[in-house]
Design a protein around this motif. Structure first.
Motif, short mmCIF file in Angstrom:
data_model
loop_
_atom_site.label_atom_id
_atom_site.label_comp_id
_atom_site.label_asym_id
_atom_site.label_seq_id
_atom_site.Cartn_x
_atom_site.Cartn_y
_atom_site.Cartn_z
N PRO A 1 0.82 -1.22 0.00
CA PRO A 1 0.00 0.00 0.00
C PRO A 1 0.86 1.26 0.00
O PRO A 1 2.06 1.23 0.24
N LEU A 2 0.21 2.39 -0.30
CA LEU A 2 0.83 3.68 -0.07
C LEU A 2 0.90 3.92 1.43
O LEU A 2 0.07 3.42 2.19
N MET A 3 1.86 4.74 1.87
CA MET A 3 1.95 5.02 3.30
C MET A 3 0.73 5.80 3.78
O MET A 3 0.33 5.67 4.93
N SER A 4 0.10 6.59 2.92
CA SER A 4 -1.10 7.32 3.33
C SER A 4 -2.23 6.35 3.65
O SER A 4 -3.03 6.60 4.58
N ASP A 5 -2.32 5.24 2.92
CA ASP A 5 -3.35 4.24 3.20
C ASP A 5 -3.06 3.54 4.53
O ASP A 5 -3.97 3.32 5.33
N ALA A 6 -1.80 3.18 4.75
CA ALA A 6 -1.43 2.55 6.02
C ALA A 6 -1.69 3.50 7.18
O ALA A 6 -2.20 3.10 8.24
N ALA A 7 -1.33 4.78 7.00
CA ALA A 7 -1.53 5.78 8.07
C ALA A 7 -3.00 5.96 8.39
O ALA A 7 -3.37 6.18 9.55
N MET A 8 -3.87 5.85 7.39
CA MET A 8 -5.30 6.02 7.62
C MET A 8 -5.83 4.94 8.56
O MET A 8 -6.56 5.21 9.51
N THR A 9 -5.43 3.70 8.31
CA THR A 9 -5.86 2.60 9.18
C THR A 9 -5.27 2.74 10.57
O THR A 9 -5.95 2.54 11.58
N LEU A 10 -4.00 3.10 10.64
CA LEU A 10 -3.34 3.23 11.93
C LEU A 10 -3.90 4.40 12.74
O LEU A 10 -3.91 4.36 13.97
N ALA A 11 -4.37 5.45 12.05
CA ALA A 11 -5.00 6.57 12.76
C ALA A 11 -6.25 6.08 13.49
O ALA A 11 -6.52 6.47 14.63
N TYR A 12 -7.01 5.23 12.82
CA TYR A 12 -8.20 4.66 13.45
C TYR A 12 -7.81 3.80 14.65
O TYR A 12 -8.43 3.89 15.72
N LEU A 13 -6.79 2.95 14.49
CA LEU A 13 -6.37 2.07 15.57
C LEU A 13 -5.81 2.86 16.75
O LEU A 13 -6.07 2.51 17.91
N ALA A 14 -5.05 3.91 16.47
CA ALA A 14 -4.49 4.73 17.54
C ALA A 14 -5.59 5.45 18.30
O ALA A 14 -5.55 5.55 19.54
N GLU A 15 -6.57 5.94 17.57
CA GLU A 15 -7.69 6.64 18.22
C GLU A 15 -8.51 5.68 19.08
O GLU A 15 -8.91 6.02 20.20
N ALA A 16 -8.76 4.49 18.56
CA ALA A 16 -9.52 3.50 19.30
C ALA A 16 -8.77 3.07 20.56
O ALA A 16 -9.35 2.93 21.64
N ALA A 17 -7.45 2.89 20.44
CA ALA A 17 -6.65 2.51 21.60
C ALA A 17 -6.61 3.61 22.65
O ALA A 17 -6.67 3.34 23.85
N ALA A 18 -6.52 4.86 22.21
CA ALA A 18 -6.52 5.99 23.15
C ALA A 18 -7.86 6.08 23.88
O ALA A 18 -7.90 6.33 25.09
N SER A 19 -8.95 5.86 23.17
CA SER A 19 -10.27 5.91 23.80
C SER A 19 -10.42 4.80 24.81
O SER A 19 -10.98 5.00 25.92
N ALA A 20 -9.95 3.61 24.47
CA ALA A 20 -10.02 2.47 25.39
C ALA A 20 -9.19 2.71 26.64
O ALA A 20 -9.61 2.39 27.76
N ALA A 21 -8.00 3.31 26.45
CA ALA A 21 -7.13 3.59 27.59
C ALA A 21 -7.76 4.63 28.49
O ALA A 21 -7.68 4.54 29.73
N ALA A 22 -8.39 5.65 27.89
CA ALA A 22 -9.04 6.69 28.69
C ALA A 22 -10.22 6.13 29.48
O ALA A 22 -10.44 6.48 30.64
N SER A 23 -10.97 5.23 28.86
CA SER A 23 -12.12 4.63 29.53
C SER A 23 -11.70 3.77 30.71
O SER A 23 -12.31 3.79 31.79
N SER A 24 -10.61 2.98 30.53
CA SER A 24 -10.15 2.10 31.61
C SER A 24 -9.57 2.90 32.77
O SER A 24 -9.66 2.49 33.92
N SER A 25 -9.00 4.07 32.48
CA SER A 25 -8.40 4.87 33.55
C SER A 25 -9.46 5.58 34.40
O SER A 25 -9.21 5.94 35.55
N THR A 26 -10.64 5.80 33.82
CA THR A 26 -11.71 6.49 34.55
C THR A 26 -12.69 5.53 35.20
O THR A 26 -13.53 5.95 35.98
N SER A 27 -12.58 4.25 34.84
CA SER A 27 -13.52 3.27 35.38
C SER A 27 -13.07 2.76 36.75
O SER A 27 -11.95 2.92 37.15
#
Length: 377
Positions: free
Chosen positions: A351-377
Protein backbone atom coordinates in the motif's frame (compact mmCIF):
# COMPACT_ATOMS: atom_id res chain seq x y z
CA UNK A 1 5.50 20.44 -1.78
CA UNK A 2 8.83 20.91 -0.03
CA UNK A 3 10.50 24.23 -0.78
CA UNK A 4 13.20 23.99 -3.44
CA UNK A 5 12.82 20.21 -3.82
CA UNK A 6 11.48 20.68 -7.33
CA UNK A 7 14.90 22.05 -8.23
CA UNK A 8 16.49 18.62 -7.82
CA UNK A 9 16.63 16.28 -10.77
CA UNK A 10 16.33 12.55 -10.03
CA UNK A 11 19.64 10.95 -9.24
CA UNK A 12 20.95 8.57 -11.85
CA UNK A 13 21.99 4.95 -11.53
CA UNK A 14 25.40 5.88 -10.25
CA UNK A 15 25.54 7.08 -6.65
CA UNK A 16 28.11 9.72 -5.81
CA UNK A 17 30.86 8.49 -3.55
CA UNK A 18 33.14 11.48 -3.79
CA UNK A 19 33.54 13.78 -0.84
CA UNK A 20 32.06 17.24 -1.17
CA UNK A 21 33.02 20.31 0.83
CA UNK A 22 30.80 22.12 3.28
CA UNK A 23 31.44 25.70 4.36
CA UNK A 24 34.17 25.60 6.98
CA UNK A 25 32.64 26.55 10.31
CA UNK A 26 36.03 27.42 11.76
CA UNK A 27 35.93 30.64 9.75
CA UNK A 28 32.20 31.15 9.27
CA UNK A 29 30.79 30.94 12.73
CA UNK A 30 26.99 30.89 12.78
CA UNK A 31 26.65 31.00 9.00
CA UNK A 32 23.97 28.82 7.41
CA UNK A 33 24.70 25.99 4.98
CA UNK A 34 24.10 27.02 1.37
CA UNK A 35 21.55 24.82 -0.37
CA UNK A 36 20.64 24.32 -4.04
CA UNK A 37 19.13 27.37 -5.69
CA UNK A 38 15.79 27.53 -7.49
CA UNK A 39 17.39 29.48 -10.35
CA UNK A 40 17.08 27.98 -13.83
CA UNK A 41 20.61 28.58 -15.03
CA UNK A 42 22.31 25.79 -16.92
CA UNK A 43 24.98 25.51 -14.28
CA UNK A 44 22.36 25.16 -11.59
CA UNK A 45 20.55 22.47 -13.56
CA UNK A 46 23.73 20.49 -14.02
CA UNK A 47 24.46 20.65 -10.31
CA UNK A 48 20.92 19.63 -9.45
CA UNK A 49 21.74 16.11 -10.63
CA UNK A 50 23.94 15.76 -7.56
CA UNK A 51 22.89 17.58 -4.38
CA UNK A 52 26.25 16.72 -2.85
CA UNK A 53 28.15 18.78 -5.41
CA UNK A 54 25.50 21.50 -5.30
CA UNK A 55 25.95 22.00 -1.56
CA UNK A 56 29.09 24.06 -1.86
CA UNK A 57 27.97 26.49 -4.57
CA UNK A 58 24.27 27.21 -4.08
CA UNK A 59 22.47 30.30 -2.98
CA UNK A 60 19.62 29.39 -0.64
CA UNK A 61 20.08 29.46 3.12
CA UNK A 62 18.83 26.49 5.14
CA UNK A 63 17.61 26.59 8.70
CA UNK A 64 20.64 24.59 9.88
CA UNK A 65 23.14 26.62 11.85
CA UNK A 66 26.89 26.16 11.42
CA UNK A 67 28.74 25.52 14.69
CA UNK A 68 32.43 25.57 15.43
CA UNK A 69 34.04 22.52 16.98
CA UNK A 70 34.87 24.55 20.08
CA UNK A 71 31.20 25.48 20.55
CA UNK A 72 30.14 21.85 20.48
CA UNK A 73 33.03 20.74 22.68
CA UNK A 74 31.90 23.30 25.26
CA UNK A 75 28.28 22.17 24.93
CA UNK A 76 29.21 18.56 25.67
CA UNK A 77 31.86 19.35 28.31
CA UNK A 78 34.59 18.16 25.95
CA UNK A 79 32.56 15.08 25.00
CA UNK A 80 32.64 13.69 28.51
CA UNK A 81 31.73 10.05 28.99
CA UNK A 82 28.89 11.11 31.30
CA UNK A 83 27.28 12.93 28.36
CA UNK A 84 27.40 9.89 26.06
CA UNK A 85 23.91 8.86 24.90
CA UNK A 86 24.94 6.01 22.61
CA UNK A 87 27.10 4.95 19.70
CA UNK A 88 26.89 3.03 16.45
CA UNK A 89 28.65 2.59 13.13
CA UNK A 90 28.43 6.34 12.50
CA UNK A 91 30.17 7.33 15.75
CA UNK A 92 28.96 8.60 19.11
CA UNK A 93 26.04 10.75 20.25
CA UNK A 94 26.37 13.10 23.22
CA UNK A 95 23.93 15.16 25.22
CA UNK A 96 24.86 18.84 25.14
CA UNK A 97 23.65 22.25 26.19
CA UNK A 98 24.17 25.22 23.90
CA UNK A 99 24.98 28.72 25.13
CA UNK A 100 21.32 29.60 24.62
CA UNK A 101 20.39 26.90 27.13
CA UNK A 102 18.88 24.58 24.52
CA UNK A 103 19.53 20.90 25.21
CA UNK A 104 20.65 19.04 22.08
CA UNK A 105 22.03 15.72 20.88
CA UNK A 106 25.43 15.99 19.19
CA UNK A 107 26.42 13.22 16.78
CA UNK A 108 30.18 13.04 16.26
CA UNK A 109 30.94 11.05 13.12
CA UNK A 110 33.78 8.57 13.34
CA UNK A 111 36.21 9.57 10.59
CA UNK A 112 36.96 5.88 10.03
CA UNK A 113 33.38 4.70 10.48
CA UNK A 114 30.83 3.47 7.97
CA UNK A 115 29.14 6.84 7.55
CA UNK A 116 31.33 9.09 5.43
CA UNK A 117 31.34 12.66 4.23
CA UNK A 118 28.74 11.93 1.55
CA UNK A 119 26.20 10.67 4.10
CA UNK A 120 26.98 13.65 6.33
CA UNK A 121 26.22 16.14 3.55
CA UNK A 122 23.08 14.26 2.49
CA UNK A 123 21.75 14.36 6.03
CA UNK A 124 22.39 18.09 6.39
CA UNK A 125 20.69 18.77 3.05
CA UNK A 126 17.71 16.53 3.69
CA UNK A 127 16.94 17.70 7.20
CA UNK A 128 17.48 21.33 6.25
CA UNK A 129 14.73 21.07 3.65
CA UNK A 130 12.40 18.52 5.22
CA UNK A 131 10.26 19.64 8.15
CA UNK A 132 7.51 17.54 9.72
CA UNK A 133 6.41 16.75 13.29
CA UNK A 134 7.53 13.14 12.82
CA UNK A 135 11.02 13.93 11.50
CA UNK A 136 13.80 14.83 13.93
CA UNK A 137 14.76 18.50 13.77
CA UNK A 138 18.32 19.33 12.70
CA UNK A 139 19.59 22.25 14.77
CA UNK A 140 22.92 22.56 12.97
CA UNK A 141 26.19 20.99 11.91
CA UNK A 142 29.93 21.37 12.22
CA UNK A 143 32.39 20.98 9.34
CA UNK A 144 35.45 22.28 11.15
CA UNK A 145 38.65 20.91 9.56
CA UNK A 146 38.26 17.13 9.54
CA UNK A 147 35.54 17.21 12.20
CA UNK A 148 32.01 16.26 11.14
CA UNK A 149 29.26 16.73 13.71
CA UNK A 150 25.48 16.99 13.54
CA UNK A 151 23.33 18.74 16.14
CA UNK A 152 19.75 17.57 16.65
CA UNK A 153 16.89 18.41 18.95
CA UNK A 154 17.22 16.32 22.09
CA UNK A 155 14.87 13.33 22.21
CA UNK A 156 14.52 12.61 25.90
CA UNK A 157 13.38 8.99 25.73
CA UNK A 158 15.94 7.73 23.23
CA UNK A 159 15.03 5.20 20.55
CA UNK A 160 12.01 2.96 20.17
CA UNK A 161 14.36 -0.03 20.34
CA UNK A 162 15.38 0.98 23.87
CA UNK A 163 11.79 0.61 25.09
CA UNK A 164 10.32 -2.06 22.85
CA UNK A 165 13.02 -4.67 22.37
CA UNK A 166 13.49 -5.87 25.93
CA UNK A 167 15.19 -9.06 27.12
CA UNK A 168 13.80 -12.06 25.21
CA UNK A 169 14.94 -14.81 27.57
CA UNK A 170 11.60 -15.19 29.33
CA UNK A 171 9.04 -12.89 27.69
CA UNK A 172 7.87 -15.42 25.11
CA UNK A 173 6.97 -17.88 27.86
CA UNK A 174 4.81 -15.30 29.60
CA UNK A 175 6.88 -15.29 32.78
CA UNK A 176 8.82 -12.05 32.40
CA UNK A 177 10.03 -10.28 35.50
CA UNK A 178 7.57 -7.75 37.02
CA UNK A 179 9.85 -4.81 36.24
CA UNK A 180 10.04 -5.93 32.61
CA UNK A 181 6.25 -6.09 32.35
CA UNK A 182 6.02 -2.65 33.90
CA UNK A 183 8.41 -1.25 31.29
CA UNK A 184 6.56 -2.84 28.38
CA UNK A 185 4.94 -0.36 25.99
CA UNK A 186 1.14 -0.42 26.02
CA UNK A 187 -0.92 -1.24 22.94
CA UNK A 188 -2.00 2.39 22.76
CA UNK A 189 1.61 3.63 22.76
CA UNK A 190 2.60 1.11 20.11
CA UNK A 191 -0.20 2.20 17.80
CA UNK A 192 0.63 5.87 18.39
CA UNK A 193 4.28 5.23 17.52
CA UNK A 194 3.31 3.24 14.43
CA UNK A 195 1.05 6.08 13.28
CA UNK A 196 3.78 8.69 13.78
CA UNK A 197 6.33 6.67 11.82
CA UNK A 198 3.76 6.11 9.05
CA UNK A 199 3.02 9.82 8.83
CA UNK A 200 6.72 10.64 8.66
CA UNK A 201 7.12 8.27 5.71
CA UNK A 202 3.92 9.54 4.12
CA UNK A 203 5.40 13.05 4.16
CA UNK A 204 8.65 11.84 2.57
CA UNK A 205 6.90 9.78 -0.11
CA UNK A 206 3.80 11.80 -0.96
CA UNK A 207 4.46 15.41 0.03
CA UNK A 208 8.13 15.88 -0.83
CA UNK A 209 8.61 16.43 -4.55
CA UNK A 210 10.45 14.46 -5.81
CA UNK A 211 9.77 11.78 -3.20
CA UNK A 212 12.43 10.92 -0.67
CA UNK A 213 13.32 7.28 -0.09
CA UNK A 214 14.43 6.95 3.53
CA UNK A 215 16.26 3.60 3.11
CA UNK A 216 17.04 3.07 6.79
CA UNK A 217 13.80 2.72 8.73
CA UNK A 218 14.37 0.64 11.86
CA UNK A 219 13.41 0.80 15.51
CA UNK A 220 16.74 2.32 16.56
CA UNK A 221 16.18 5.20 14.10
CA UNK A 222 12.73 6.02 15.52
CA UNK A 223 13.37 8.44 18.38
CA UNK A 224 10.89 9.36 21.13
CA UNK A 225 10.47 12.69 22.87
CA UNK A 226 9.25 13.05 26.46
CA UNK A 227 5.64 12.75 25.25
CA UNK A 228 6.44 9.52 23.33
CA UNK A 229 6.03 11.31 20.01
CA UNK A 230 8.05 9.34 17.42
CA UNK A 231 10.43 11.05 15.00
CA UNK A 232 12.45 9.49 12.20
CA UNK A 233 16.18 10.18 12.44
CA UNK A 234 19.45 9.45 10.61
CA UNK A 235 18.94 10.49 6.99
CA UNK A 236 22.47 9.74 5.79
CA UNK A 237 21.20 7.00 3.45
CA UNK A 238 18.16 8.92 2.18
CA UNK A 239 17.81 9.22 -1.57
CA UNK A 240 15.69 11.34 -3.90
CA UNK A 241 13.39 9.47 -6.36
CA UNK A 242 12.65 8.48 -9.04
CA UNK A 243 10.46 5.42 -8.83
CA UNK A 244 12.26 2.33 -10.09
CA UNK A 245 15.81 3.64 -9.78
CA UNK A 246 18.56 1.07 -9.29
CA UNK A 247 21.29 1.43 -6.73
CA UNK A 248 24.70 -0.16 -7.35
CA UNK A 249 25.11 -0.56 -3.58
CA UNK A 250 22.51 -2.07 -1.26
CA UNK A 251 22.35 0.17 1.79
CA UNK A 252 20.27 -0.16 4.93
CA UNK A 253 19.96 -2.72 7.72
CA UNK A 254 19.66 -6.48 7.35
CA UNK A 255 16.20 -7.70 8.30
CA UNK A 256 14.48 -4.50 7.17
CA UNK A 257 15.47 -4.42 3.47
CA UNK A 258 12.85 -5.20 0.84
CA UNK A 259 13.50 -8.39 -1.20
CA UNK A 260 13.64 -6.59 -4.57
CA UNK A 261 16.23 -4.20 -3.16
CA UNK A 262 18.40 -7.03 -1.88
CA UNK A 263 18.07 -9.07 -5.08
CA UNK A 264 18.42 -6.43 -7.78
CA UNK A 265 19.13 -3.10 -6.07
CA UNK A 266 15.73 -1.76 -7.17
CA UNK A 267 14.98 1.15 -4.86
CA UNK A 268 11.55 2.79 -4.68
CA UNK A 269 9.38 4.23 -1.94
CA UNK A 270 7.82 0.75 -1.71
CA UNK A 271 11.10 -0.46 -0.21
CA UNK A 272 10.41 1.89 2.70
CA UNK A 273 6.87 0.48 2.94
CA UNK A 274 8.37 -2.99 3.39
CA UNK A 275 10.69 -1.70 6.11
CA UNK A 276 7.67 -0.13 7.81
CA UNK A 277 5.98 -3.54 7.75
CA UNK A 278 8.96 -4.97 9.64
CA UNK A 279 8.82 -2.10 12.15
CA UNK A 280 5.08 -2.62 12.68
CA UNK A 281 5.71 -6.32 13.18
CA UNK A 282 8.30 -5.42 15.84
CA UNK A 283 5.70 -3.24 17.58
CA UNK A 284 3.12 -6.03 17.52
CA UNK A 285 5.41 -8.86 18.58
CA UNK A 286 8.06 -7.16 20.70
CA UNK A 287 10.64 -9.16 18.73
CA UNK A 288 13.72 -7.84 16.94
CA UNK A 289 13.91 -7.85 13.14
CA UNK A 290 16.99 -10.05 13.53
CA UNK A 291 17.72 -11.83 16.82
CA UNK A 292 20.70 -14.19 16.87
CA UNK A 293 19.84 -15.31 20.43
CA UNK A 294 16.77 -17.19 19.20
CA UNK A 295 16.59 -20.63 17.57
CA UNK A 296 17.66 -20.57 13.92
CA UNK A 297 14.11 -20.75 12.57
CA UNK A 298 13.09 -17.70 14.63
CA UNK A 299 16.07 -15.41 14.13
CA UNK A 300 14.61 -13.51 11.15
CA UNK A 301 11.35 -11.92 12.26
CA UNK A 302 9.62 -11.84 8.86
CA UNK A 303 10.45 -15.48 8.09
CA UNK A 304 9.19 -16.58 11.52
CA UNK A 305 5.99 -14.54 11.25
CA UNK A 306 5.09 -15.32 7.63
CA UNK A 307 3.09 -18.53 8.29
CA UNK A 308 0.99 -16.63 10.84
CA UNK A 309 0.60 -13.60 8.56
CA UNK A 310 -0.92 -15.91 5.92
CA UNK A 311 -3.52 -17.33 8.31
CA UNK A 312 -5.81 -14.81 10.01
CA UNK A 313 -6.77 -17.45 12.60
CA UNK A 314 -3.18 -17.32 13.88
CA UNK A 315 -2.85 -13.54 14.17
CA UNK A 316 -3.15 -13.67 17.94
CA UNK A 317 0.00 -15.80 18.14
CA UNK A 318 1.96 -12.74 16.97
CA UNK A 319 0.99 -10.54 19.92
CA UNK A 320 3.75 -9.65 22.38
CA UNK A 321 3.20 -11.75 25.54
CA UNK A 322 4.06 -8.67 27.62
CA UNK A 323 0.82 -7.08 26.41
CA UNK A 324 -1.09 -9.80 28.28
CA UNK A 325 -4.02 -9.46 25.94
CA UNK A 326 -4.38 -5.73 26.62
CA UNK A 327 -5.83 -4.97 23.19
CA UNK A 328 -9.11 -5.55 21.30
CA UNK A 329 -8.90 -8.69 19.16
CA UNK A 330 -10.31 -6.83 16.18
CA UNK A 331 -7.67 -4.08 16.44
CA UNK A 332 -4.85 -6.62 16.64
CA UNK A 333 -6.13 -8.29 13.47
CA UNK A 334 -6.26 -4.96 11.63
CA UNK A 335 -2.74 -4.02 12.73
CA UNK A 336 -1.39 -7.41 11.64
CA UNK A 337 -3.25 -7.06 8.33
CA UNK A 338 -1.51 -3.71 7.69
CA UNK A 339 1.87 -5.31 8.43
CA UNK A 340 1.07 -8.21 6.10
CA UNK A 341 0.15 -5.85 3.25
CA UNK A 342 3.37 -3.86 3.72
CA UNK A 343 5.40 -7.08 3.62
CA UNK A 344 4.07 -8.30 0.27
CA UNK A 345 6.77 -9.89 -1.86
CA UNK A 346 5.75 -7.82 -4.89
CA UNK A 347 6.47 -4.13 -4.37
CA UNK A 348 3.45 -3.08 -6.45
CA UNK A 349 1.12 -4.96 -4.08
CA UNK A 350 2.20 -2.93 -1.06
CA UNK A 351 0.00 0.00 0.00
CA UNK A 352 0.83 3.68 -0.07
CA UNK A 353 1.95 5.02 3.30
CA UNK A 354 -1.10 7.32 3.33
CA UNK A 355 -3.35 4.24 3.20
CA UNK A 356 -1.43 2.55 6.02
CA UNK A 357 -1.53 5.78 8.07
CA UNK A 358 -5.30 6.02 7.62
CA UNK A 359 -5.86 2.60 9.18
CA UNK A 360 -3.34 3.23 11.93
CA UNK A 361 -5.00 6.57 12.76
CA UNK A 362 -8.20 4.66 13.45
CA UNK A 363 -6.37 2.07 15.57
CA UNK A 364 -4.49 4.73 17.54
CA UNK A 365 -7.69 6.64 18.22
CA UNK A 366 -9.52 3.50 19.30
CA UNK A 367 -6.65 2.51 21.60
CA UNK A 368 -6.52 5.99 23.15
CA UNK A 369 -10.27 5.91 23.80
CA UNK A 370 -10.02 2.47 25.39
CA UNK A 371 -7.13 3.59 27.59
CA UNK A 372 -9.04 6.69 28.69
CA UNK A 373 -12.12 4.63 29.53
CA UNK A 374 -10.15 2.10 31.61
CA UNK A 375 -8.40 4.87 33.55
CA UNK A 376 -11.71 6.49 34.55
CA UNK A 377 -13.52 3.27 35.38
Amino acid sequence: MVGCFACFKPAGDQEADEEAPLPSTSRRRGRSLRLPSCSSSNKGNQQADNPIAAASSSNVDSRARAFTYDELAAATENFRAECLLGEGGFGRVYRGRLESGQVVAVKQLDREGVQGNREFVVEVLMLSLLHHPNLVNLVGYCADGEQRLLVYEYMALGSLADHLLLDTSSRDKGNAAPEQEQRALSWETRMRVALGAARGLEYLHETANPPVIYRDLKSSNVLLDDALCPKLSDFGLAKLGPIGDRSPRVMGTYGYCAPEYVRAGTITVKADVYSFGVLLLELITGRRAVDSTRPTAEQLLVAWAMPMLRDSKRYRELADPLLRGGFPERDLKQAVAVAAMCLQEEASARPLMSDAAMTLAYLAEAAASAAASSSTS
